[in-house]
Design a protein around this motif. Sequence first.
Motif, PDB file in Angstrom:
ATOM      1  N   GLY A 208      31.130  -2.692  33.596  1.00 14.18           N
ATOM      2  CA  GLY A 208      31.029  -4.090  33.232  1.00 14.18           C
ATOM      3  C   GLY A 208      31.235  -4.239  31.732  1.00 14.18           C
ATOM      4  O   GLY A 208      31.386  -3.264  31.001  1.00 14.18           O
ATOM      5  N   ILE A 209      31.225  -5.456  31.293  1.00 15.67           N
ATOM      6  CA  ILE A 209      31.418  -5.711  29.876  1.00 15.67           C
ATOM      7  C   ILE A 209      30.064  -5.694  29.194  1.00 15.67           C
ATOM      8  O   ILE A 209      29.149  -6.403  29.610  1.00 15.67           O
ATOM      9  CB  ILE A 209      32.104  -7.078  29.664  1.00 15.67           C
ATOM     10  N   GLY A 210      29.910  -4.906  28.152  1.00 18.44           N
ATOM     11  CA  GLY A 210      28.725  -4.920  27.317  1.00 18.44           C
ATOM     12  C   GLY A 210      27.508  -4.274  27.948  1.00 18.44           C
ATOM     13  O   GLY A 210      27.576  -3.592  28.966  1.00 18.44           O
ATOM     14  N   THR A 211      26.397  -4.528  27.309  1.00 18.76           N
ATOM     15  CA  THR A 211      25.134  -3.948  27.751  1.00 18.76           C
ATOM     16  C   THR A 211      24.483  -4.838  28.802  1.00 18.76           C
ATOM     17  O   THR A 211      24.990  -5.902  29.132  1.00 18.76           O
ATOM     18  CB  THR A 211      24.175  -3.813  26.545  1.00 18.76           C
ATOM     19  N   LYS A 212      23.342  -4.383  29.278  1.00 19.42           N
ATOM     20  CA  LYS A 212      22.628  -5.161  30.295  1.00 19.42           C
ATOM     21  C   LYS A 212      22.214  -6.519  29.747  1.00 19.42           C
ATOM     22  O   LYS A 212      22.268  -7.521  30.456  1.00 19.42           O
ATOM     23  CB  LYS A 212      21.402  -4.398  30.781  1.00 19.42           C
ATOM     24  N   SER A 213      21.786  -6.553  28.505  1.00 22.63           N
ATOM     25  CA  SER A 213      21.366  -7.836  27.924  1.00 22.63           C
ATOM     26  C   SER A 213      22.556  -8.783  27.785  1.00 22.63           C
ATOM     27  O   SER A 213      22.427  -9.992  28.024  1.00 22.63           O
ATOM     28  CB  SER A 213      20.700  -7.626  26.566  1.00 22.63           C
ATOM     29  N   GLN A 214      23.722  -8.262  27.438  1.00 31.03           N
ATOM     30  CA  GLN A 214      24.918  -9.101  27.343  1.00 31.03           C
ATOM     31  C   GLN A 214      25.313  -9.622  28.722  1.00 31.03           C
ATOM     32  O   GLN A 214      25.731 -10.775  28.864  1.00 31.03           O
ATOM     33  CB  GLN A 214      26.073  -8.319  26.730  1.00 31.03           C
ATOM     34  N   GLN A 215      25.190  -8.771  29.727  1.00 34.61           N
ATOM     35  CA  GLN A 215      25.503  -9.198  31.089  1.00 34.61           C
ATOM     36  C   GLN A 215      24.535 -10.266  31.558  1.00 34.61           C
ATOM     37  O   GLN A 215      24.930 -11.223  32.234  1.00 34.61           O
ATOM     38  CB  GLN A 215      25.462  -7.995  32.033  1.00 34.61           C
TER      39      GLN A 215
END
Length: 55
Positions: free
Chosen positions: A5-12
């Motif tokens: 996925g794109i970015g980290t978990k917080s970004q998601q």
Amino acid sequence: MQNEGIGTKSQQALKLQQEQLKTERKTVSRERREAEKVRKFELKQQKKKEKHRGR
């Protein structure tokens, strides 16, 4: 290669929240537009009745 996925978990999580707000705004906007459409129609009908009232 677990999550591609794109970015980290917080970004998601932020992205998901933005998508939910976007869909919520769409539904609110659609409801408001429909209500305005109904209001204008009723106003037009009322004006039409008032025109014929004096006959």
